[in-house]
Design a protein around this motif. Structure first.
Motif, PDB file in Angstrom:
ATOM      1  N   HIS A  28       0.834  -1.204   0.000  1.00 46.35           N
ATOM      2  CA  HIS A  28       0.000   0.000   0.000  1.00 46.35           C
ATOM      3  C   HIS A  28       0.873   1.260   0.000  1.00 46.35           C
ATOM      4  CE1 HIS A  28       0.502   0.764   4.327  1.00 46.35           C
ATOM      5  NE2 HIS A  28       0.188  -0.491   4.572  1.00 46.35           N
ATOM      6  N   SER A  29       0.231   2.397  -0.248  1.00 45.36           N
ATOM      7  CA  SER A  29       0.970   3.621  -0.566  1.00 45.36           C
ATOM      8  C   SER A  29       1.867   4.091   0.568  1.00 45.36           C
ATOM      9  CB  SER A  29      -0.006   4.743  -0.939  1.00 45.36           C
ATOM     10  OG  SER A  29      -0.856   5.059   0.151  1.00 45.36           O
ATOM     11  N   HIS A  30       1.458   3.868   1.812  1.00 42.93           N
ATOM     12  CA  HIS A  30       2.282   4.384   2.904  1.00 42.93           C
ATOM     13  C   HIS A  30       3.590   3.619   3.021  1.00 42.93           C
ATOM     14  CE1 HIS A  30       2.157   7.370   6.130  1.00 42.93           C
ATOM     15  NE2 HIS A  30       2.957   6.556   6.791  1.00 42.93           N
ATOM     16  N   GLN A  31       3.559   2.333   2.710  1.00 39.38           N
ATOM     17  CA  GLN A  31       4.804   1.567   2.686  1.00 39.38           C
ATOM     18  C   GLN A  31       5.717   2.063   1.567  1.00 39.38           C
ATOM     19  OE1 GLN A  31       3.381  -2.401   2.146  1.00 39.38           O
ATOM     20  NE2 GLN A  31       2.466  -2.549   4.190  1.00 39.38           N
ATOM     21  N   LEU A  32       5.146   2.256   0.386  1.00 47.02           N
ATOM     22  CA  LEU A  32       5.932   2.766  -0.733  1.00 47.02           C
ATOM     23  C   LEU A  32       6.420   4.181  -0.448  1.00 47.02           C
ATOM     24  CD1 LEU A  32       3.630   1.497  -3.632  1.00 47.02           C
ATOM     25  CD2 LEU A  32       5.667   0.385  -2.683  1.00 47.02           C
ATOM     26  N   PHE A  33       5.594   4.958   0.225  1.00 45.97           N
ATOM     27  CA  PHE A  33       5.961   6.309   0.650  1.00 45.97           C
ATOM     28  C   PHE A  33       7.191   6.273   1.554  1.00 45.97           C
ATOM     29  CE2 PHE A  33       5.316   8.999   4.458  1.00 45.97           C
ATOM     30  CZ  PHE A  33       5.502  10.270   3.924  1.00 45.97           C
ATOM     31  N   HIS A  34       7.203   5.359   2.506  1.00 45.18           N
ATOM     32  CA  HIS A  34       8.356   5.217   3.403  1.00 45.18           C
ATOM     33  C   HIS A  34       9.624   4.863   2.627  1.00 45.18           C
ATOM     34  CE1 HIS A  34       6.570   4.576   7.708  1.00 45.18           C
ATOM     35  NE2 HIS A  34       6.074   5.636   7.108  1.00 45.18           N
ATOM     36  N   ILE A  35       9.495   3.918   1.716  1.00 45.67           N
ATOM     37  CA  ILE A  35      10.668   3.473   0.959  1.00 45.67           C
ATOM     38  C   ILE A  35      11.227   4.603   0.104  1.00 45.67           C
ATOM     39  CG2 ILE A  35      11.423   1.908  -0.874  1.00 45.67           C
ATOM     40  CD1 ILE A  35       9.355  -0.116   0.257  1.00 45.67           C
ATOM     41  N   CYS A  36      10.346   5.333  -0.580  1.00 41.95           N
ATOM     42  CA  CYS A  36      10.803   6.451  -1.413  1.00 41.95           C
ATOM     43  C   CYS A  36      11.427   7.548  -0.564  1.00 41.95           C
ATOM     44  CB  CYS A  36       9.640   7.010  -2.225  1.00 41.95           C
ATOM     45  SG  CYS A  36       9.109   5.951  -3.581  1.00 41.95           S
ATOM     46  N   ALA A  37      10.849   7.816   0.618  1.00 43.15           N
ATOM     47  CA  ALA A  37      11.392   8.857   1.497  1.00 43.15           C
ATOM     48  C   ALA A  37      12.802   8.497   1.953  1.00 43.15           C
ATOM     49  CB  ALA A  37      10.477   9.066   2.692  1.00 43.15           C
ATOM     50  N   VAL A  38      13.006   7.236   2.334  1.00 43.55           N
ATOM     51  CA  VAL A  38      14.323   6.803   2.806  1.00 43.55           C
ATOM     52  C   VAL A  38      15.341   6.820   1.666  1.00 43.55           C
ATOM     53  CG1 VAL A  38      15.600   4.807   3.644  1.00 43.55           C
ATOM     54  CG2 VAL A  38      13.476   5.478   4.763  1.00 43.55           C
ATOM     55  N   LEU A  39      14.933   6.344   0.488  1.00 47.42           N
ATOM     56  CA  LEU A  39      15.834   6.401  -0.660  1.00 47.42           C
ATOM     57  C   LEU A  39      16.179   7.845  -1.005  1.00 47.42           C
ATOM     58  CD1 LEU A  39      14.330   3.663  -3.024  1.00 47.42           C
ATOM     59  CD2 LEU A  39      16.529   3.588  -1.812  1.00 47.42           C
ATOM     60  N   GLY A  40      15.181   8.732  -0.909  1.00 45.63           N
ATOM     61  CA  GLY A  40      15.440  10.147  -1.171  1.00 45.63           C
ATOM     62  C   GLY A  40      16.456  10.729  -0.207  1.00 45.63           C
ATOM     63  N   THR A  41      16.350  10.367   1.074  1.00 41.70           N
ATOM     64  CA  THR A  41      17.318  10.854   2.059  1.00 41.70           C
ATOM     65  C   THR A  41      18.710  10.295   1.776  1.00 41.70           C
ATOM     66  OG1 THR A  41      15.572  11.007   3.725  1.00 41.70           O
ATOM     67  CG2 THR A  41      17.840  11.013   4.521  1.00 41.70           C
ATOM     68  N   HIS A  42      18.781   9.031   1.377  1.00 40.46           N
ATOM     69  CA  HIS A  42      20.075   8.443   1.017  1.00 40.46           C
ATOM     70  C   HIS A  42      20.717   9.211  -0.140  1.00 40.46           C
ATOM     71  CE1 HIS A  42      23.092   5.622  -0.431  1.00 40.46           C
ATOM     72  NE2 HIS A  42      22.476   5.620  -1.605  1.00 40.46           N
ATOM     73  N   PHE A  43      19.956   9.444  -1.199  1.00 43.00           N
ATOM     74  CA  PHE A  43      20.504  10.157  -2.351  1.00 43.00           C
ATOM     75  C   PHE A  43      20.807  11.618  -1.991  1.00 43.00           C
ATOM     76  CE2 PHE A  43      18.236   6.792  -4.892  1.00 43.00           C
ATOM     77  CZ  PHE A  43      19.395   6.214  -5.391  1.00 43.00           C
ATOM     78  N   GLN A  44      20.030  12.185  -1.098  1.00 49.42           N
ATOM     79  CA  GLN A  44      20.309  13.546  -0.653  1.00 49.42           C
ATOM     80  C   GLN A  44      21.644  13.603   0.077  1.00 49.42           C
ATOM     81  OE1 GLN A  44      17.495  15.108   2.217  1.00 49.42           O
ATOM     82  NE2 GLN A  44      17.684  17.177   1.393  1.00 49.42           N
ATOM     83  N   LEU A  45      21.904  12.621   0.921  1.00 48.53           N
ATOM     84  CA  LEU A  45      23.192  12.556   1.611  1.00 48.53           C
ATOM     85  C   LEU A  45      24.335  12.430   0.609  1.00 48.53           C
ATOM     86  CD1 LEU A  45      25.051  12.237   4.060  1.00 48.53           C
ATOM     87  CD2 LEU A  45      24.386   9.814   4.153  1.00 48.53           C
ATOM     88  N   GLU A  46      24.176  11.561  -0.381  1.00 51.20           N
ATOM     89  CA  GLU A  46      25.221  11.401  -1.393  1.00 51.20           C
ATOM     90  C   GLU A  46      25.407  12.693  -2.187  1.00 51.20           C
ATOM     91  OE1 GLU A  46      27.184   8.812  -1.623  1.00 51.20           O
ATOM     92  OE2 GLU A  46      26.115   7.912   0.066  1.00 51.20           O
ATOM     93  N   ALA A  47      24.313  13.401  -2.467  1.00 52.70           N
ATOM     94  CA  ALA A  47      24.405  14.664  -3.205  1.00 52.70           C
ATOM     95  C   ALA A  47      25.127  15.728  -2.388  1.00 52.70           C
ATOM     96  CB  ALA A  47      23.005  15.144  -3.587  1.00 52.70           C
ATOM     97  N   VAL A  48      24.831  15.783  -1.092  1.00 55.47           N
ATOM     98  CA  VAL A  48      25.511  16.737  -0.217  1.00 55.47           C
ATOM     99  C   VAL A  48      27.006  16.434  -0.167  1.00 55.47           C
ATOM    100  CG1 VAL A  48      25.785  17.417   2.199  1.00 55.47           C
ATOM    101  CG2 VAL A  48      23.500  17.333   1.185  1.00 55.47           C
TER     102      VAL A  48
END
Length: 344
Positions: free
Chosen positions: A255-275
């Motif tokens: 369901h969407s909230h699980q996918l929402f969590h996964i995308c949020a965590v991946l986004g934070t990971h890529f944000q860290l790499e970008a920083v």
């Protein structure tokens, strides 16, 4: 421990409306679960189990990244690295707060709201944490030492207070006006994200027609992945897809909230790499520039923001605790069979 029984699960018509989730028809925990029941439920398949683990495990990942950086040579003694530390602290906090909120939200209606108040506060502090490395490493050259650069972090601190206030308030009208509540909560988190990423949007615009010749304004691939994950996160949060199209089919997995969590965590990971990419590629150039915010200013801004967010959460919690037990916010009215579950 072998004699402990896993908590019984319920269907949507067996729990008050305050616990309903849009499109989720089964897998609900008892709305009067004990703390032990809540912990045990994380080891059985409920409609919250994947929500819990998709933020509990990333908490340890970001904590590992933080500790690895702290153990690096000269990290703690190098002021240039401090904004990265400020970013990683709330990056560890927000998934842990979300994990706790999903774990203990079935103890009572009051506990549910308070858990999510704390969750929203952690997300708001994360939005502020993003502003520190963006101000330090990611500003466009033409913005350095300009008014927007000087006000960037203080404005992000104010935005975090606004985000916490609006998102906490959005829980109060959600049963009577679910659409208004959803719009308010979405706006509360979308606005800080858009503000924090203004430097990236500007640099992206400068490089749009220049190919690979935009010098210091070039964005790494991780920036693109981060923005894509953020877009998917917002879409999933607002749309409640796929469970809205097939109620009951995605109660436990997908369901969407699980996918929402996964995308949020991946986004934070890529944000860290970008920083980290901006830190490395722009270090020599930034060394010739005056730092925008010293240690005292950083600590003062962060401290005031934390205190302000805690005060807002305490105020909404006190209001909730004073509300009578017959308040619709706490009772949610009698469940109606076949009705759509409410939005989280």
């Amino acid at each position: 421990m072998l004699s402990l029984k896993l908590p019984q699960l319920l269907r949507v018509h067996q729990v008050p409306r305050v616990f309903w989730e849009d499109g989720i028809m089964s897998g609900y925990r008892r709305p009067t679960s004990s703390a032990l029941d809540c912990v045990l439920s994380s080891f059985q398949m409920t409609n919250e189990t994947v929500n819990i683990w998709t933020h509990f495990l990333p908490t340890w990942y970001f904590l590992w990244r933080l500790l690895a950086l702290l153990e690096g040579p000269g990290f703690r003694a190098e002021p240039y690295d401090w904004p990265l530390l400020i970013f990683l602290l709330p990056a560890c906090l927000y998934p842990f707060a979300s994990c706790c909120a999903h774990t203990f939200s079935s103890m009572s209606p009051r506990a549910r709201h308070i858990c999510y108040f704390l969750d929203y506060g952690a997300l708001s502090l994360y939005s502020l944490g993003c502003a520190f490395p963006y101000a330090a490493y990611s500003m466009p050259a033409s913005w350095l030492h300009g008014r927007l650069h000087q006000l960037f972090v203080p404005t992000a601190a104010f935005n975090s207070l606004l985000c916490t206030g609006l998102s906490c308030y959005s829980r109060f009208p959600e049963l009577e006006s679910p659409g208004f509540s959803k719009v308010l909560r979405t706006a509360a988190f979308a606005y800080p994200f858009l503000f924090d990423n203004l430097p990236l949007f500007y640099r992206l615009g400068l490089c749009w027609g220049r190919g690979h010749s935009c010098g210091q304004e070039a964005l790494s691939t991780s920036h693109s992945y981060h923005l894509l994950c953020a877009l998917l996160t917002g879409f999933l949060f607002a749309s409640h897809l796929p469970e809205r199209l097939a109620p009951g089919r995605f109660d436990y997995i997908g369901h969407s909230h699980q996918l929402f969590h996964i995308c949020a965590v991946l986004g934070t990971h890529f944000q860290l790499e970008a920083v980290l990419a901006d830190m490395g590629s722009r270090r020599t150039w930034l060394a010739t520039q005056e730092p925008p915010l010293g240690l005292q200013g950083t600590v003062a801004t962060l401290g005031l923001a934390v205190a302000g967010n805690l005060f807002i959460i305490a105020a909404f919690t006190a209001s909730l605790l004073r509300a009578p037990g017959t308040c619709p916010l706490l009772q949610g009215g009698p469940p109606e069979g076949g009705a759509q579950a409410k939005q989280q």
